[in-house]
Design an enzyme around this catalytic site. Structure first.
Site, short mmCIF file in Angstrom:
data_model
loop_
_atom_site.label_atom_id
_atom_site.label_comp_id
_atom_site.label_asym_id
_atom_site.label_seq_id
_atom_site.Cartn_x
_atom_site.Cartn_y
_atom_site.Cartn_z
N THR A 68 8.67 33.27 56.59
CA THR A 68 7.24 33.60 56.73
C THR A 68 6.35 32.95 55.66
OG1 THR A 68 7.33 35.62 55.39
CG2 THR A 68 7.84 35.85 57.74
N ASN B 176 16.75 26.24 52.33
CA ASN B 176 16.66 25.17 53.34
C ASN B 176 18.07 24.62 53.54
OD1 ASN B 176 17.14 22.87 51.43
ND2 ASN B 176 15.20 23.64 50.58
N ASP C 149 9.35 41.44 43.32
CA ASP C 149 10.11 40.21 43.15
C ASP C 149 11.60 40.48 43.42
OD1 ASP C 149 11.36 37.91 42.25
OD2 ASP C 149 10.20 37.82 40.37
N ASP D 232 13.18 30.82 47.09
CA ASP D 232 14.32 29.96 46.72
C ASP D 232 14.15 29.46 45.27
OD1 ASP D 232 16.59 28.40 46.98
OD2 ASP D 232 15.69 26.94 48.36
#
Ligand code: AR6
Length: 171
Positions: A118, A24, A10, A34
């Site tokens: 990805t 984004n 993580d 995010d």
């Protein structure tokens, strides 16, 4: 000297100068990495992001890390995969390069990247890894500023892809 590392886990737990966020264009949060970064950093991260007026695809912006162990977060926006004919590869390389340049400008020494585009953005993982490694390696060859750049992989498929690519070509 080997300055590229591979880590599976993580990214929000990493003790580096900056972690990179696969954001984004709104920079107002989302799912995937995010969402995880905003959850751990806490509400002050969103407050700071609101002042940034978003970010173009392939570009990057920087904020503090707040409750994260990393001091800063570099928010970059990778491309959505639409088949590869509308500049996706160049935009992905640009997301990595913009992040590296921004980190360099802020005199950060250690940086961790997730596998940008990805997940939700569906960029093919093998191709994305090739672009990520090539872009980082080219940068390091021409600039000895960074101490360590870590590719933080999360899923096993990316772990296998990165292990092979990094071993094949040497770090
Ligand atoms: N640490 C490290 N890597 C992670 C973590 C984590 N905690 N969680 C997921 N990953 P994605 P994208 C990996 O979808 O494709 C968001 O909603 C995951 O396995 O997070 O660039 C944004 O707001 C995958 O390999 O990012 C945007 O709207 C990689 O992170 C959109 O998704 C990237 O997957 C961006 O899509």
């Amino acid at each position: 000297m080997n300055r590229i590392e591979l880590y599976q886990g993580d990214i929000t737990e990493m003790h580096v100068d900056a972690i990179v966020n696969a954001a984004n264009r709104s920079l107002l949060g989302g799912g995937g990495v995010d969402g995880a970064i905003h959850r751990v950093a806490g509400p002050k991260l969103l407050e700071e992001c609101k002042k940034l007026n978003g970010c173009e695809t392939g570009q990057a912006k920087i904020t503090m890390g707040y409750r994260l162990p990393s001091r800063y977060v570099i928010h970059t926006v990778g491309p959505v995969w639409h088949g590869g004919e509308i500049g996706e590869k160049e935009l992905l390389a640009s997301a990595y390069l913009s992040s590296l340049k921004l980190a360099r400008e802020h005199q950060l020494k250690t940086l961790a990247f997730p596998n940008i585009s990805t997940g939700v953005y569906a960029f093919p993982k093998q191709l994305a890894a090739e672009i990520a490694i090539e872009t980082v390696r080219n940068f390091l060859e021409n600039d000895d500023w960074f101490e360590e750049i870590t590719f933080c992989v999360y899923d096993d498929e990316n772990y296998e892809i990165y292990t092979k690519l990094l071993n094949q070509t040497g770090h």
